[in-house]
Write a protein that holds these residues in place. Structure first.
Motif, PDB file in Angstrom:
ATOM      1  N   LEU A  12       0.829  -1.206   0.000  1.00  0.00           N
ATOM      2  CA  LEU A  12       0.000   0.000   0.000  1.00  0.00           C
ATOM      3  C   LEU A  12       0.865   1.258   0.000  1.00  0.00           C
ATOM      4  O   LEU A  12       0.632   2.180  -0.794  1.00  0.00           O
ATOM      5  N   PHE A  13       1.871   1.284   0.882  1.00  0.00           N
ATOM      6  CA  PHE A  13       2.735   2.459   0.965  1.00  0.00           C
ATOM      7  C   PHE A  13       3.650   2.580  -0.242  1.00  0.00           C
ATOM      8  O   PHE A  13       4.174   3.653  -0.521  1.00  0.00           O
ATOM      9  N   GLY A  14       3.856   1.501  -0.963  1.00  0.00           N
ATOM     10  CA  GLY A  14       4.618   1.574  -2.200  1.00  0.00           C
ATOM     11  C   GLY A  14       3.751   1.982  -3.381  1.00  0.00           C
ATOM     12  O   GLY A  14       4.226   2.630  -4.324  1.00  0.00           O
ATOM     13  N   LEU A  15       2.474   1.607  -3.321  1.00  0.00           N
ATOM     14  CA  LEU A  15       1.564   1.905  -4.424  1.00  0.00           C
ATOM     15  C   LEU A  15       1.199   3.375  -4.490  1.00  0.00           C
ATOM     16  O   LEU A  15       1.073   3.943  -5.580  1.00  0.00           O
ATOM     17  N   ILE A  16       1.041   4.016  -3.338  1.00  0.00           N
ATOM     18  CA  ILE A  16       0.654   5.429  -3.304  1.00  0.00           C
ATOM     19  C   ILE A  16       1.699   6.314  -3.983  1.00  0.00           C
ATOM     20  O   ILE A  16       1.360   7.114  -4.871  1.00  0.00           O
ATOM     21  N   PRO A  17       3.010   6.212  -3.633  1.00  0.00           N
ATOM     22  CA  PRO A  17       4.006   7.025  -4.344  1.00  0.00           C
ATOM     23  C   PRO A  17       4.091   6.688  -5.833  1.00  0.00           C
ATOM     24  O   PRO A  17       4.326   7.576  -6.662  1.00  0.00           O
ATOM     25  N   PHE A  18       3.869   5.395  -6.149  1.00  0.00           N
ATOM     26  CA  PHE A  18       3.924   4.990  -7.560  1.00  0.00           C
ATOM     27  C   PHE A  18       2.806   5.653  -8.353  1.00  0.00           C
ATOM     28  O   PHE A  18       3.020   6.100  -9.488  1.00  0.00           O
ATOM     29  N   CYS A  19       1.622   5.753  -7.761  1.00  0.00           N
ATOM     30  CA  CYS A  19       0.503   6.408  -8.451  1.00  0.00           C
ATOM     31  C   CYS A  19       0.788   7.891  -8.670  1.00  0.00           C
ATOM     32  O   CYS A  19       0.505   8.435  -9.748  1.00  0.00           O
ATOM     33  N   PHE A  20       1.360   8.532  -7.661  1.00  0.00           N
ATOM     34  CA  PHE A  20       1.736   9.943  -7.816  1.00  0.00           C
ATOM     35  C   PHE A  20       2.797  10.093  -8.904  1.00  0.00           C
ATOM     36  O   PHE A  20       2.772  11.051  -9.689  1.00  0.00           O
ATOM     37  N   PHE A  21       3.738   9.157  -8.950  1.00  0.00           N
ATOM     38  CA  PHE A  21       4.793   9.201  -9.967  1.00  0.00           C
ATOM     39  C   PHE A  21       4.196   9.102 -11.373  1.00  0.00           C
ATOM     40  O   PHE A  21       4.588   9.833 -12.281  1.00  0.00           O
ATOM     41  N   ILE A  22       3.229   8.197 -11.552  1.00  0.00           N
ATOM     42  CA  ILE A  22       2.578   8.036 -12.862  1.00  0.00           C
ATOM     43  C   ILE A  22       1.817   9.301 -13.243  1.00  0.00           C
ATOM     44  O   ILE A  22       1.863   9.757 -14.402  1.00  0.00           O
ATOM     45  N   LEU A  23       1.130   9.908 -12.267  1.00  0.00           N
ATOM     46  CA  LEU A  23       0.378  11.139 -12.543  1.00  0.00           C
ATOM     47  C   LEU A  23       1.305  12.268 -12.989  1.00  0.00           C
ATOM     48  O   LEU A  23       0.925  13.102 -13.826  1.00  0.00           O
ATOM     49  N   ILE A  24       2.509  12.305 -12.440  1.00  0.00           N
ATOM     50  CA  ILE A  24       3.475  13.334 -12.821  1.00  0.00           C
ATOM     51  C   ILE A  24       4.135  13.001 -14.153  1.00  0.00           C
ATOM     52  O   ILE A  24       4.389  13.875 -14.981  1.00  0.00           O
ATOM     53  N   LEU A  25       4.392  11.712 -14.361  1.00  0.00           N
ATOM     54  CA  LEU A  25       5.127  11.296 -15.553  1.00  0.00           C
ATOM     55  C   LEU A  25       4.306  11.404 -16.829  1.00  0.00           C
ATOM     56  O   LEU A  25       4.838  11.771 -17.883  1.00  0.00           O
ATOM     57  N   LEU A  26       3.011  11.102 -16.753  1.00  0.00           N
ATOM     58  CA  LEU A  26       2.178  11.081 -17.959  1.00  0.00           C
ATOM     59  C   LEU A  26       2.187  12.404 -18.718  1.00  0.00           C
ATOM     60  O   LEU A  26       2.358  12.410 -19.950  1.00  0.00           O
ATOM     61  N   PRO A  27       1.976  13.558 -18.068  1.00  0.00           N
ATOM     62  CA  PRO A  27       2.029  14.817 -18.831  1.00  0.00           C
ATOM     63  C   PRO A  27       3.398  15.081 -19.461  1.00  0.00           C
ATOM     64  O   PRO A  27       3.469  15.652 -20.555  1.00  0.00           O
TER      65      PRO A  27
END
Length: 276
Positions: A12-27
């Protein structure tokens, strides 16, 4: 059950930063891909690969105006980093090594600068720069950026210097070293992580700062990248691919800089963080 619960917590604590990373990376990925397309392709299919990779978009963006904005930002950023590291290093060294009246007051005044919002100083700074004949100059930005980055950088540098063994200072003094020699030959060599941390923080702020550059610069030849891109957008309102190429060019230097300095940055934050 405890092992499963621990595994779930780590996921869970690894998934949350990963989701933020994807949100930043996509644009960022979209911006880079679109910068190689024609403008019509961008609106036809946002995420498709370019039918033909148009490297000439970057050449056109560079020649149209990004080059002069890039140079201005480079000058301001390098000058701010050098000045900030020098001022913070000298001040932190003085407070760590020497005892004098008002030492705690000076420390509190500098650290207290973290509580002030830069926005509230716009009018006083405008009047001050006009009085000093520094309005519409790159020097004005260098001084302002240094002033607002100094509290945090000083705090990190001071905490790092404070942990250096005083035996080194005493040995250098016995050998006849001056204060400046002690700083440059004893403190600086062992303080590379915190120095690079302050440089990275200052560079990120100076390169991307928008408000002060917008208000205190008028001459187009002196505009930095964020303000230059605002003007560039007006010129290239119909050529989105060239505009996105310009945005990509402006992002490349700071990304490369962070990649090469990240190990020092992480080590500096870990060692020079506030300990309370």
């Amino acid at each position: 059950m405890k092992i499963k619960r621990d595994t779930f917590s780590r996921l869970l604590f690894g998934l949350i930063p990963f989701c933020f990373f994807i949100l930043i990376l996509l644009p960022v990925v979209w911006m880079v891909l679109s910068s190689f397309k024609e403008t019509s392709e961008i609106f036809a299919n946002l995420w498709a690969l370019p039918e033909q990779w148009r490297f000439e978009n970057y050449i056109e963006a560079w020649n149209t105006g990004i080059s002069k904005y890039f140079l201005n930002s480079l000058i301001v950023t390098v000058a701010t980093c050098l000045l900030n590291v020098t001022v913070c290093g000298l001040f932190a060294f003085a407070l760590v090594v020497y005892e004098f009246k008002g030492k705690k007051m000076f420390h509190a005044l500098v650290v207290g600068g973290l509580m002030f919002s830069p926005i509230v100083s716009l009018i006083p700074l405008y009047q001050e720069l006009q009085a000093l004949h520094l309005y519409d100059t790159r020097i004005a930005l260098v001084l302002i950026y240094t002033a607002f980055q100094m509290p945090l950088c000083f705090m990190l540098t001071y905490n790092y210097f404070k942990d250096i063994d005083r035996a080194y200072v005493e040995a250098a003094q016995i050998d006849g070293c001056t204060s400046l020699q002690i700083l440059t030959h004893v403190f600086m060599p062992v303080s590379k992580p915190i120095i690079m941390t302050t440089v990275v923080l200052t560079a990120f702020y100076s390169w991307n700062e928008f408000t002060f550059a917008l208000i205190f610069l008028q001459n187009e030849l002196k505009l930095t990248v964020p303000i230059g891109l605002l003007a560039f957008q007006g010129e290239m309102h119909a050529e989105w691919s060239v505009l996105l190429a310009g945005l990509t060019i402006s992002a490349i230097p700071i990304i490369i800089f962070f990649i090469f300095t990240q190990k020092y940055f992480i080590a500096g934050l870990s060692a020079g963080g506030v300990k309370g």
